[in-house]
Design a protein around this motif. Structure first.
Motif, PDB file in Angstrom:
ATOM      1  N   PRO A 123      53.577  74.634 -40.142  1.00 48.16           N
ATOM      2  CA  PRO A 123      54.617  73.649 -40.477  1.00 48.16           C
ATOM      3  C   PRO A 123      54.020  72.345 -41.001  1.00 48.16           C
ATOM      4  O   PRO A 123      52.907  71.965 -40.650  1.00 48.16           O
ATOM      5  CB  PRO A 123      55.330  73.403 -39.148  1.00 48.16           C
ATOM      6  N   THR A 124      54.787  71.670 -41.845  1.00 42.78           N
ATOM      7  CA  THR A 124      54.362  70.411 -42.453  1.00 42.78           C
ATOM      8  C   THR A 124      55.396  69.334 -42.140  1.00 42.78           C
ATOM      9  O   THR A 124      56.596  69.582 -42.230  1.00 42.78           O
ATOM     10  CB  THR A 124      54.261  70.564 -43.989  1.00 42.78           C
ATOM     11  N   ILE A 125      54.908  68.133 -41.810  1.00 42.25           N
ATOM     12  CA  ILE A 125      55.790  66.995 -41.543  1.00 42.25           C
ATOM     13  C   ILE A 125      55.753  66.059 -42.745  1.00 42.25           C
ATOM     14  O   ILE A 125      54.695  65.742 -43.264  1.00 42.25           O
ATOM     15  CB  ILE A 125      55.342  66.226 -40.286  1.00 42.25           C
ATOM     16  N   ARG A 126      56.932  65.607 -43.164  1.00 39.13           N
ATOM     17  CA  ARG A 126      57.043  64.608 -44.240  1.00 39.13           C
ATOM     18  C   ARG A 126      57.905  63.463 -43.727  1.00 39.13           C
ATOM     19  O   ARG A 126      59.009  63.683 -43.249  1.00 39.13           O
ATOM     20  CB  ARG A 126      57.679  65.214 -45.483  1.00 39.13           C
ATOM     21  N   ARG A 127      57.361  62.243 -43.858  1.00 36.64           N
ATOM     22  CA  ARG A 127      58.130  61.061 -43.448  1.00 36.64           C
ATOM     23  C   ARG A 127      57.508  59.810 -44.026  1.00 36.64           C
ATOM     24  O   ARG A 127      56.336  59.761 -44.328  1.00 36.64           O
ATOM     25  CB  ARG A 127      58.249  60.968 -41.938  1.00 36.64           C
ATOM     26  N   GLY A 128      58.357  58.788 -44.171  1.00 45.27           N
ATOM     27  CA  GLY A 128      57.910  57.507 -44.698  1.00 45.27           C
ATOM     28  C   GLY A 128      57.626  56.515 -43.576  1.00 45.27           C
ATOM     29  O   GLY A 128      57.653  56.856 -42.388  1.00 45.27           O
ATOM     30  N   ILE A 129      57.395  55.291 -43.953  1.00 45.29           N
ATOM     31  CA  ILE A 129      57.040  54.248 -42.984  1.00 45.29           C
ATOM     32  C   ILE A 129      58.191  53.986 -42.019  1.00 45.29           C
ATOM     33  O   ILE A 129      57.990  53.939 -40.802  1.00 45.29           O
ATOM     34  CB  ILE A 129      56.635  52.956 -43.716  1.00 45.29           C
ATOM     35  N   VAL A 130      59.399  53.811 -42.533  1.00 42.75           N
ATOM     36  CA  VAL A 130      60.541  53.550 -41.662  1.00 42.75           C
ATOM     37  C   VAL A 130      60.794  54.757 -40.759  1.00 42.75           C
ATOM     38  O   VAL A 130      61.108  54.604 -39.574  1.00 42.75           O
ATOM     39  CB  VAL A 130      61.802  53.198 -42.489  1.00 42.75           C
ATOM     40  N   ASP A 131      60.620  55.961 -41.294  1.00 46.02           N
ATOM     41  CA  ASP A 131      60.788  57.165 -40.484  1.00 46.02           C
ATOM     42  C   ASP A 131      59.789  57.205 -39.329  1.00 46.02           C
ATOM     43  O   ASP A 131      60.127  57.621 -38.225  1.00 46.02           O
ATOM     44  CB  ASP A 131      60.625  58.421 -41.339  1.00 46.02           C
ATOM     45  N   ARG A 132      58.571  56.765 -39.570  1.00 48.21           N
ATOM     46  CA  ARG A 132      57.570  56.737 -38.495  1.00 48.21           C
ATOM     47  C   ARG A 132      57.969  55.751 -37.402  1.00 48.21           C
ATOM     48  O   ARG A 132      57.798  56.022 -36.222  1.00 48.21           O
ATOM     49  CB  ARG A 132      56.205  56.355 -39.046  1.00 48.21           C
TER      50      ARG A 132
END
Length: 177
Positions: A123-132
């Motif tokens: 599995p791969t995680i994708r997220r931006g700064i606000v998501d983190r």
């Protein structure tokens, strides 16, 4: 196959921070509409005072002032935004069963898919700064083949690192590692 319980996952409400902010802005605008009209009535310009005193004949509501119209627009807009958030949250449902993953997409016209863990890749995680900061993100699990199973794209899930670990543990258990 493991004897772990099924895990049901839906998009996290906090992932819709833009819509939540807009909902709060609309609700605040609706609440502040009478104060805004009162402020207009106190101004030196006659046109602003006339606008504050204006009354509109609306079908079904009759003679309605600007404050009431402002409140209605704010509250109706906030209600539409709340429905949009609720719809987005319940449109997707992903379930991690002991032997396979299941996706249910849609409320009325429902599309369902399954992916067995032995056919899943890492599995791969994708997220931006606000998501983190909000501890949300997208988790993608692709298939090694297995026909029409394809790829699982879980959007706006809460704590994607924990979910990735759950998926990884179940993939390893299905492969006998």
């Amino acid at each position: 196959m493991t004897n772990e319980a099924s895990v049901v996952v839906r998009p996290a409400i906090r992932a819709f921070y833009g819509r939540i902010f807009f909902l709060l802005l609309l609700a605040a605008g609706g609440l502040m509409a009478p104060n805004g009209v009162a402020w207009l009535a106190e101004q030196d310009h006659q046109q602003l005072r006339d606008l504050a005193a204006a009354s509109f004949d609306l079908p079904g509501l009759g003679d309605t002032g600007l404050a009431t119209i402002g409140m209605m627009i704010g509250f109706i807009g906030a209600a539409v935004m709340a429905l949009s958030i609720t719809y987005s949250r319940y449109y997707y449902t992903w379930t991690f069963h002991p032997g396979y993953m299941h996706a249910s997409i849609g409320l009325v016209a429902n599309k369902e898919r399954s992916l067995y863990y032995e056919n899943a890749r890492i599995p791969t995680i994708r997220r931006g700064i606000v998501d983190r900061i909000l501890v949300v993100g997208d988790l993608e699990v692709s298939s090694t083949g297995g026909g029409d199973e394809g790829e699982f794209h879980m959007q706006h899930v809460s704590n994607p690192k924990r979910l990735k670990q759950v998926v990884m543990n179940r993939i390893e258990a299905s492969r006998g590692k």
